[in-house]
Design a protein around this motif. Sequence first.
Motif, PDB file in Angstrom:
ATOM      1  N   ILE A  17       0.835  -1.443   0.041  1.00  0.00           N
ATOM      2  CA  ILE A  17       0.004  -0.193   0.142  1.00  0.00           C
ATOM      3  C   ILE A  17       1.031   0.777   0.342  1.00  0.00           C
ATOM      4  O   ILE A  17       0.733   2.182  -1.060  1.00  0.00           O
ATOM      5  N   GLY A  38      -7.998   5.838  -1.014  1.00  0.00           N
ATOM      6  CA  GLY A  38      -7.617   5.006  -1.043  1.00  0.00           C
ATOM      7  C   GLY A  38      -6.011   4.887  -1.898  1.00  0.00           C
ATOM      8  O   GLY A  38      -5.232   4.004  -1.761  1.00  0.00           O
ATOM      9  N   SER A  39      -5.778   6.159  -1.004  1.00  0.00           N
ATOM     10  CA  SER A  39      -3.728   6.327  -1.493  1.00  0.00           C
ATOM     11  C   SER A  39      -3.093   6.078  -0.792  1.00  0.00           C
ATOM     12  O   SER A  39      -1.811   6.131  -0.456  1.00  0.00           O
ATOM     13  N   GLY A  40      -3.452   5.592   0.358  1.00  0.00           N
ATOM     14  CA  GLY A  40      -3.161   5.073   1.742  1.00  0.00           C
ATOM     15  C   GLY A  40      -2.410   6.124   2.875  1.00  0.00           C
ATOM     16  O   GLY A  40      -1.886   6.290   3.652  1.00  0.00           O
ATOM     17  N   SER A  42      -4.459   6.727   5.698  1.00  0.00           N
ATOM     18  CA  SER A  42      -4.877   5.480   6.955  1.00  0.00           C
ATOM     19  C   SER A  42      -3.001   4.928   6.870  1.00  0.00           C
ATOM     20  O   SER A  42      -3.509   4.773   8.024  1.00  0.00           O
ATOM     21  N   ARG A  53      -2.729  -4.586  12.241  1.00  0.00           N
ATOM     22  CA  ARG A  53      -2.352  -4.700  10.804  1.00  0.00           C
ATOM     23  C   ARG A  53      -1.591  -5.124   9.315  1.00  0.00           C
ATOM     24  O   ARG A  53      -1.441  -5.087   8.498  1.00  0.00           O
ATOM     25  N   PHE A  54      -0.768  -3.711   9.853  1.00  0.00           N
ATOM     26  CA  PHE A  54      -0.192  -3.714   8.227  1.00  0.00           C
ATOM     27  C   PHE A  54       1.572  -3.804   8.701  1.00  0.00           C
ATOM     28  O   PHE A  54       1.941  -3.823  10.103  1.00  0.00           O
ATOM     29  N   GLU A 172      -8.704  12.562   8.675  1.00  0.00           N
ATOM     30  CA  GLU A 172      -9.703  13.067   8.709  1.00  0.00           C
ATOM     31  C   GLU A 172     -11.144  13.738   9.854  1.00  0.00           C
ATOM     32  O   GLU A 172     -12.205  13.371   9.724  1.00  0.00           O
ATOM     33  N   HIS A 204      -8.983  15.939   3.024  1.00  0.00           N
ATOM     34  CA  HIS A 204      -9.677  16.527   2.065  1.00  0.00           C
ATOM     35  C   HIS A 204     -10.079  17.166   1.659  1.00  0.00           C
ATOM     36  O   HIS A 204     -10.452  18.086   0.394  1.00  0.00           O
TER      37      HIS A 204
END
Lengths: 252, 443
Positions: A17, A38-40, A42, A53-54, A172, A204
């Motif tokens: 990611i 979806g760019s990464g 978070s 989880r990463f 965000e 954003h």
Amino acid sequence: MLEINGLHARVAQGAEILKGISLSVGKGEVHAIMGPNGSGKSTLAGVLAGRERFEVTAGSVTLDGADLLALTPEERAVRGVFLGFQYPVEIPGITNAYFLRTALNSVRRARGQSELDAMEFLVLLKQKAKLMEMDPSFLNRSVNEGFSGGEKKRNEILQMAVLEPRLAILDETDSGLDIDALKVVAAGVNALRSPERSVILVTHYQRLLDHIVPDRIHVLAGGRMVKSGGRELALELEAQGYGWIDAHAGGA
Amino acid sequence: MTAPAGDLLQHQRALAAGLYGTGLPALQELRQQSIAAFAAHGLPTQRNEEWRYANLSVLRTTNFKPGAGTMLAHERERILLGYLLAGIGDERMVFVNGAFAPQLSSLPAPVAGCTLTTLAAAAATHGSLLTAHLGSTFSAARHPLAALNTAMHADGLFLHLAAQQTLATPLHVACLSSADESPTAIHPRLLLVLEAGARATLTLSFQGSGPLHVNAVTEIVLGPGAVLDLQVLQEDSAAAVHTELISTRIGAGARCGVHIAALGGASSRAEIVALLEGDDAATEISGLIIGGQTQTHDLTTLVRHQALRTNSHQVVKAVLDGHSTGAYSGRVSVAVDAQKTDAAQSCRALLLSADASMNTRPQLEIDADDVKCSHGATNGQLDAEALFYLRSRGIALAEARMLLTRAFADEVIDRFPLDCVRTHLHGRVDGRIARRDTVGVLA
Ligand SMILES: Nc1ncnc2c1ncn2[C@@H]1O[C@H](COP(=O)(O)OP(=O)(O)OP(=O)(O)O)[C@@H](O)[C@H]1O
Ligand SMILES: [Mg+2]
């Protein structure tokens, strides 16, 4: 303060990611990270806070020279890292006040400070809640349970105000806030600003940056930092979207 | 007849003549019938559907001798002090290995209309009341271990409240048991009879040490409008087998709360039977199951709605760690003329390890047509997202687990009516999670 170098990360055993991110945030600075869904963004925030989880496959992250990636999430927190969640978690059965007191006392213990008893803490909490224009009744409700979207975000900033982190990463926090709430949240962040503290704002919307003026703005796309600049970058993005950046970056 | 059941019958024959109540023919007969029923049915096995999740194999392979022994004074005192410090048991009846211990007890001052004494004493003073109710709430054939208790119990608690009487202070009934070296069986027994409009709150606790079989029976008979809350703290020794029947008959407009916490023992089985006999009768059942290591806890309930507008509300929560197993079998039967029944049942298990397991079996048998019945069951792990949230605020993993576990258990702990008991249970839950590998309270 924070040095990210060539960071690659993926979901355990999954596709990559983050594909080589470097970022340097100095003491007292505010950096904004923008970028398409979806760019990464978070994922980056999660990796910094220690989300298990990463999996980091390459690169390094240091906080004041110390290897951040070697620490558990709670160790990072007591060293002053704070993640404002994009989706704050509901925890039935634990009151907001109890949760925050436990958290603050964990942090204070780690700093060698004495723990606050229930009364001392309540005084502090009420004062911070007032700052956030939060009704005290929220303090005795279960953490985030049944809170509206905006109330949850305000609650994140309340937690930040109580814990007084040195590096706040706000994912965000402005999404879903009405204008008044946005101002309150921005005031909460600005109240925390000091030469000793740094902030990473994932957002954003350029309107947040009217209230919290960043030193730098970065654009994350496809797991890479494709552009960095000053405040004017946010205005360009607002006007033109991300398409022109992809073209500029040549799919970098 | 298998060998240990044979041993049990031998022990019973040796004991029978010395048990209380020889002057009451009706009681003698009840004891006879009960031992006959036990002899006929023997120890329940896992082939029996209702006993499927109860691990009682050690009862079949071990010769448990009747408990007549003593308990070390310092051990007794430590247990009692623990309860007293928790604020439980200012007024208490203590039984040590089934025998009443007056020097450890502290009974409320006598009040007219309130008889609080031992079964042995009541046999002499309230013989007809005792024989009218003892053994009247369950069938010996269906409850062989309870029948064994009827035949062999050496003493127990007798509470009778005349109409409109209230037990002023909650009573603590402490059953302390100890098996010095050899396996020992104890048969605690309680008989609680509340006439119309009477009210009482009791806490029944079990603690002890050594290889025990604690086989308890509590019978509750509630007249119209009576209200009783019974809290049970099963904290038996790590080597104990704990079997228990709580059997209640609930009259019109009466309410019976049974709140049980299964914490101790190597294996335990508690069965709660509630007969809602009068119109508007109600019962609340709360079950907290905490398992670790290789413990097994089985909670079985049977609620029979037999009258109009009867109400039952069951909440069970299990926290299982290590290789422990929990089971909840909740049977609700609604008779054809028990219209407007409201029966709710929920069971949730938190599995803290991959090797822990929970079996949940709701059984609804509904013959009436105008009823409201609900049941729900879930098994799950600690929420990973919630754990991360807490840790991201600086709360250490172990503490985060404890907070979430406690929050999970709280929903049922909050149903225990006494504040001091809730606090006590919080401490027990926290302690068990903090020392993840220890079982049993004395261990
Ligand atoms: N646990 C996961 N399993 C699989 N894919 C994941 C997981 N977490 C994130 N991803 C993927 O990684 C990519 C980046 O996600 P991330 O949440 O970091 O995006 P974002 O930039 O924060 O987006 P948004 O602006 O919508 O919040 C997405 O394609 C997402 O689907
Ligand atoms: Mg995101």
